[in-house]
Motif scaffolding. Structure first.
Motif, short mmCIF file in Angstrom:
data_model
loop_
_atom_site.label_atom_id
_atom_site.label_comp_id
_atom_site.label_asym_id
_atom_site.label_seq_id
_atom_site.Cartn_x
_atom_site.Cartn_y
_atom_site.Cartn_z
N SER A 244 0.81 -1.23 0.00
CA SER A 244 0.00 0.00 0.00
C SER A 244 0.84 1.27 0.00
O SER A 244 0.29 2.36 -0.18
N HIS A 245 2.15 1.15 0.16
CA HIS A 245 2.97 2.35 0.31
C HIS A 245 4.39 2.09 -0.18
O HIS A 245 4.96 1.02 0.06
N LEU A 267 -1.71 0.41 -3.77
CA LEU A 267 -1.06 1.72 -3.76
C LEU A 267 -2.10 2.83 -3.91
O LEU A 267 -2.96 2.77 -4.79
N GLN A 268 -1.96 3.87 -3.08
CA GLN A 268 -2.88 5.01 -3.14
C GLN A 268 -2.17 6.31 -3.47
O GLN A 268 -2.64 7.07 -4.30
N ASP A 269 -1.05 6.55 -2.82
CA ASP A 269 -0.30 7.79 -3.04
C ASP A 269 1.15 7.45 -3.38
O ASP A 269 1.76 6.60 -2.73
N ILE A 270 1.68 8.15 -4.36
CA ILE A 270 3.07 7.97 -4.76
C ILE A 270 3.82 9.26 -4.48
O ILE A 270 3.46 10.31 -5.02
N LEU A 290 -4.60 4.49 -7.18
CA LEU A 290 -3.98 5.80 -7.34
C LEU A 290 -5.02 6.84 -7.74
O LEU A 290 -5.91 6.58 -8.55
N LYS A 291 -4.87 8.04 -7.17
CA LYS A 291 -5.75 9.16 -7.50
C LYS A 291 -5.01 10.26 -8.25
O LYS A 291 -5.64 11.09 -8.90
N GLN A 292 -3.69 10.28 -8.15
CA GLN A 292 -2.88 11.32 -8.78
C GLN A 292 -1.73 10.69 -9.56
O GLN A 292 -1.30 9.57 -9.26
N VAL A 293 -1.24 11.45 -10.53
CA VAL A 293 -0.05 11.02 -11.26
C VAL A 293 1.20 11.49 -10.53
O VAL A 293 1.11 12.08 -9.45
N PHE A 294 2.35 11.28 -11.10
CA PHE A 294 3.63 11.53 -10.43
C PHE A 294 4.67 11.91 -11.48
O PHE A 294 4.39 11.88 -12.69
N TYR A 295 5.86 12.22 -11.04
CA TYR A 295 6.93 12.64 -11.95
C TYR A 295 7.36 11.48 -12.85
O TYR A 295 7.55 10.36 -12.38
N ILE A 296 7.53 11.78 -14.13
CA ILE A 296 7.96 10.78 -15.11
C ILE A 296 9.43 11.04 -15.47
O ILE A 296 9.76 12.13 -15.97
N PRO A 297 10.31 10.08 -15.24
CA PRO A 297 11.72 10.30 -15.57
C PRO A 297 11.95 10.35 -17.08
O PRO A 297 11.14 9.85 -17.86
N ARG A 298 13.05 10.93 -17.45
CA ARG A 298 13.37 11.12 -18.87
C ARG A 298 13.43 9.79 -19.62
O ARG A 298 13.00 9.68 -20.77
#
Length: 417
Positions: A244-245, A267-270, A290-298
């Motif tokens: 979950s985390h 998983l809920q928050d990244i 998941l409710k939100q997206v996150f940083y995408i590496p190059r």
């Protein structure tokens, strides 16, 4: 003089022919180049093939088959065997899969000296029926296949030469602290589809495996991320657990990760920069909460976040800045079965200029009536004919099943060769 003139001309022509022959010769055809066409090889047991010469007669167990063309291999698979036959000392590859074997005694391996691969998958072997140290004595063993058996514990001790160990689809629930010690050459360890939980990993059993590149822990009972994984890791499979985390900075000690699979967890928050990894190519977080997206590496090329609870994809979070000299490599996003009501902002095409497909599929906007977003077609990557064909077929593309996409979701496999 006429004869001499003709001879001179013939001599010049011959010299030119020889020169052209060497001028046009491609040495890569003989040294390192691949031939244009290779006829596939099909093994014919009746063919008279000259086997390599050995200083001793090549033996074979009567229950098995030893092909003349492969005198170092012994095939005993799919023969309803209940016991392991005696193994000749010269055998290097032993195939015993798909039998009814229940025990691994030391006797059949008494004279084995150079064996490198043993396949005992799809049998009925239990841990207590393996003679202690039977594998550890095989000092040249590189691959050991024990998946699809009835093992309750990790089959230790093992030889230090071992590189690939496949233990998927067993009943392993215990992993002694010293079980993985003395395995400096191990590169692949598969423990998918077992009964491992967090208590088993408290002793940090993987921390000293300095050359481990692939670790598969999918389909177990983990609720937290496995601790102290070695920095050498390239592929990590954690699907179908109850995680979950992800602790902040968890992946800082794993800079070489290429593929990470964590679908079917809780998983809920990244944390924003969790996946800021320089070599990550594939990230699968589908079927979570998941409710939100996150940083995408190059480096990332394929992103799977289907079947989550995302209502809006904030491209600025995924791509805070634009860098023309270090463009992001993302080419494919799967976002179906979320709660999106509108397509991703066109700003995404500036952040991810190489993107070719965003698969929207059906969205779970309401329980009673799922909505369907039209999959955009990126004209700049298509010829006019391809663009028109895509426009005509977009409805068909949007009706792809989940099974269709499972084929794309195969960057690495738990049992890859």
């Amino acid at each position: 003089m006429g004869i001499l003139s003709h001879l001179s001309i013939l001599h010049l022509l011959w010299a030119a022919l020889v020169f052209c022959q060497y001028e046009d010769y491609d040495f890569e055809d003989e040294y390192g180049g691949e031939p244009d066409h290779q006829v596939p090889y099909y093994f014919n047991p009746d063919a008279q093939v000259e086997a390599p010469r050995f200083p001793f007669p090549v033996e074979c167990a009567k229950e098995c088959f030893c092909p003349p063309a492969f005198p170092l291999s012994m095939y005993c698979d799919h023969r309803k065997l209940k016991t392991i036959p005696n193994i000749p000392s010269h055998v290097q590859q032993l195939y015993l899969q798909n039998n009814n074997i229940e025990a691994v005694p030391a006797g059949p391996f008494t004279n084995v000296t150079f064996i490198r691969e043993i396949n005992l998958s799809y049998n009925n072997i239990k841990f207590h029926m393996i003679d202690h140290g039977v594998f550890a004595k095989l000092s040249h063993l590189v691959q050991l296949h024990l998946q699809h058996n009835e093992l309750e514990e990790f089959p230790f001790p093992l030889p230090s030469s071992l590189e690939r160990l496949l233990l998927g689809f067993n009943n392993i629930s215990r992993l002694p602290a010293n079980a993985l010690e003395g395995l400096p050459n191990m590169t692949t360890l598969d423990l998918c589809n077992n009964l491992l939980d967090d208590s088993v990993l408290k002793e940090k059993p993987f921390s000293n495996m300095k050359n481990l590149m692939q670790l598969n822990l999918c389909n177990n009972k983990l609720q937290t991320m496995p601790p102290d994984l070695p920095p050498s890791l390239r592929h990590l499979s954690l699907e179908n657990n109850s995680i979950s985390h992800i602790p902040e900075n968890y992946f800082h000690r794993l800079p070489h990760i290429i593929a990470l699979r964590m679908s079917h967890n809780n998983l809920q928050d990244i944390p924003h920069n969790t996946f800021n990894l320089p070599n990550l190519l594939e990230l699968n977080l589908g079927h979570n909460k998941l409710k939100q997206v996150f940083y995408i590496p190059r480096s990332l090329q394929h992103l799977y976040i289907e079947d989550n609870e995302i209502e809006n994809i904030n491209v600025t979070v995924m791509c805070p800045t634009l860098d023309a000299l270090n463009i992001k490599q993302l080419t494919y996003i799967r976002v179906d079965q979320n709660k999106l009501t509108s397509p991703i902002s066109t700003y995404a095409f500036f952040c991810f200029p190489l993107i070719r497909t965003i698969y929207y599929g059906e969205q779970n906007v309401t329980v009673s009536r799922p909505s369907q977003l039209r999959t955009p077609v990126f004209r700049r990557f298509l010829t006019p004919e391809e663009f028109q064909e895509a426009e005509d077929n977009h409805e068909t593309l949007n009706q792809e099943t989940e099974e269709d996409h499972e084929a794309e979701d195969s960057y690495f496999h738990p049992y890859y060769h």
